[in-house]
Write a protein that holds these residues in place. Structure first.
Motif, PDB file in Angstrom:
ATOM      1  N   THR A  57      -4.610   0.283   4.740  1.00 28.67           N
ATOM      2  CA  THR A  57      -4.847   1.862   3.405  1.00 28.67           C
ATOM      3  C   THR A  57      -3.825   2.600   4.069  1.00 28.67           C
ATOM      4  OG1 THR A  57      -7.268   1.369   3.357  1.00 28.67           O
ATOM      5  CG2 THR A  57      -5.988   3.721   2.872  1.00 28.67           C
ATOM      6  N   ALA A 115      -2.999  -3.804  -5.102  1.00 30.46           N
ATOM      7  CA  ALA A 115      -3.633  -2.143  -4.133  1.00 30.46           C
ATOM      8  C   ALA A 115      -4.686  -1.585  -5.123  1.00 30.46           C
ATOM      9  CB  ALA A 115      -2.376  -0.793  -3.929  1.00 30.46           C
ATOM     10  N   ALA A 127       0.592  -1.131  -0.322  1.00 31.48           N
ATOM     11  CA  ALA A 127      -0.220  -0.159   0.228  1.00 31.48           C
ATOM     12  C   ALA A 127       0.994   1.184  -0.304  1.00 31.48           C
ATOM     13  CB  ALA A 127      -0.929  -0.239   1.237  1.00 31.48           C
ATOM     14  N   SER A 166      -4.438   4.781  -0.614  1.00 31.79           N
ATOM     15  CA  SER A 166      -4.030   3.170  -1.681  1.00 31.79           C
ATOM     16  C   SER A 166      -4.815   2.120  -0.588  1.00 31.79           C
ATOM     17  CB  SER A 166      -2.845   2.690  -2.019  1.00 31.79           C
ATOM     18  OG  SER A 166      -2.738   4.198  -2.931  1.00 31.79           O
ATOM     19  N   SER A 167      -5.561   1.134  -1.014  1.00 34.20           N
ATOM     20  CA  SER A 167      -5.720   0.093  -0.184  1.00 34.20           C
ATOM     21  C   SER A 167      -6.017  -1.346  -0.931  1.00 34.20           C
ATOM     22  CB  SER A 167      -7.437  -0.175  -0.010  1.00 34.20           C
ATOM     23  OG  SER A 167      -7.632  -0.708   1.014  1.00 34.20           O
TER      24      SER A 167
END
Length: 441
Positions: A84, A64, A30, A77-78
């Motif tokens: 995250t 991600a 991430a 971004s997860s």
């Protein structure tokens, strides 16, 4: 029914164990995606869609999912909804990963920049060069040589060939042009080295002095010199593995102050006898540069005023960590043309348009092989002294970065060759020998 329950329980336990075991890696995935996306969008002015298909589309980073907030200049971004990370852009400093929510709203000092010279022709300014055709160059063969860079395997984004201060060949992949900022990754290390050359020329530092870190005063690390650090020959422990949760990945994606990542590492070898490539060392050197100035503003300005803007690399953006240190190991962005200017500065022995920024002796020092490096490495500069590339001149040296970022300097041929790519697959011997053979003596 009992068998089904046992199976589902076993499956659940397996999933939990897998997630727990890989959770630290999710932080890196991430973090890489958020940071790369923020820099690509806000430093290089690319779109999120373009970034997703060209910069963050490889395993495991593609796991991600990214979102961009253009108003706040923030990316999120997860990874599979499990973790995250956020990254944000700061004017003059580039993008950085947040470690706390309040990092985003803090005030950050920014470097003062010189105005770009857009009237003087390349290389001393950014205007179009005064074109000239060299009768001793086989341009057809030269362009055929560049073809090897721009195929589906090599994935080159930009290539520039400079001969006698003139661009004799230049090519870009779809979506890129002469104004595209490109990440140099570890080519940034050669900028750090150059700054020590500038300071030494200004009689402000002696690289053979002991490294001035109080943390080392009472143990064997007090024998480490700045010279040892520049040559990555300090003997300090470091793990430069980008595929695991290593020293370098933790530094780049989890540290607030990257200049201290290697500071507390123990010796695992002897200074001047144990060469080990280390991005932590270069950021330690960035922190050492900070010690040379009374104020943080002076430190921020020095990199540009005394080197980068001085040689017209006006497109360059050096990104800092959250503590305000330039990430000298990895994070400098510039156009391919501007990257070539750093090579030209070395080609001309530290003299830029009549002004000496560092000495000819510094160039010799920086390109002298480090003991135990097998002729591969000098002072943050890669060498061919050990004939790694047998068909390339032995005195060729280069600034190299991850995924095939390269500036090759060939002193005897008066050549600088820039290749900015996404893979390391390019045949250096084939490329450089082909270019050299295109220039008749």
């Amino acid at each position: 029914m009992k068998k089904l329950k046992r199976f589902l329980l076993l499956l659940l336990v397996t999933i939990i164990i897998t997630v727990v075991y890989n959770y630290p890696k999710l932080n890196i995935i991430a973090g890489y995606s958020a940071k790369s996306t923020a820099s690509s969008v806000f430093v290089a002015n690319r779109t999120l869609a373009f970034t997703n298909t060209t910069d963050t589309n490889f395993s495991p980073i593609y796991l991600a999912s990214d979102e961009v907030n253009t108003d706040k200049k923030l990316t999120t971004s997860s990874v599979l909804g499990l973790l995250t990370r956020k990254a944000f852009y700061r004017d003059g400093l580039g993008s950085v990963l947040a470690l706390r929510d309040d990092d985003v709203n803090k005030k950050y000092l920014a470097p003062k920049r010189a105005l770009a010279d857009n009237t003087t022709p390349f290389p001393y300014g950014n205007a179009a060069q005064n074109d000239s055709v060299f009768n001793n160059i086989d341009y057809s063969n030269l362009n055929k040589t560049l073809d090897i860079l721009f195929d589906s395997v090599n994935q080159t984004r930009a290539a520039v060939v400079v001969y006698k201060n003139k661009i004799i060949a230049e090519r870009y992949a779809n979506g890129f042009n002469q104004n595209s900022k490109l990440l140099g990754w570890s080519m940034t290390k050669s900028i750090v080295s150059s700054l020590f050359g500038v300071l030494e020329h200004q009689n402000k530092i002696n690289v053979f002095d002991k490294a001035p870190f109080a943390e080392w005063e009472n143990d064997f690390r007090n024998e480490i010199t700045i010279h040892n650090l520049l040559q990555m020959n300090s003997g300090l422990e470091w793990d430069e593995d980008y595929n695991s949760l290593s020293d370098v990945s933790k530094m780049l994606f989890l540290e607030r102050d990257m200049s201290k990542s290697q500071l507390h590492k123990p010796l695992v070898g002897k200074p001047n006898q144990t060469w080990l490539y280390s991005s932590g060392t270069t950021n330690l050197l960035s922190g050492l540069l900070r010690q040379q100035f009374k104020t943080h503003q002076e430190y921020l300005d020095f990199w540009y005023a005394d080197l980068i803007d001085k040689i017209g690399m006006n497109s360059m953006i050096l990104e800092t960590d959250l503590a305000g240190n330039y990430v000298g190991s990895s994070y400098a962005w510039a156009t391919a043309r501007d990257w070539s200017k750093l090579g030209l500065l070395y080609l001309h022995n530290g003299i830029w348009n009549g002004e000496e920024l560092f000495s000819k002796e510094w160039v010799k020092y920086a390109t002298t092989p480090t003991p135990t490096s097998n002729g591969l490495y000098g002072a943050q500069i890669w060498l061919n002294a050990g004939k790694k590339y047998p068909n390339t001149p032995q005195n060729m040296y280069s600034f190299n970065g991850y995924q095939g970022q390269n500036v090759y300097v060939l002193p005897d041929q008066d050549l600088v060759v820039v290749r900015m790519g996404l893979t390391k697959n390019a045949d250096v011997d084939l490329l450089l020998n082909g270019i050299v053979e295109s220039i008749k003596k």
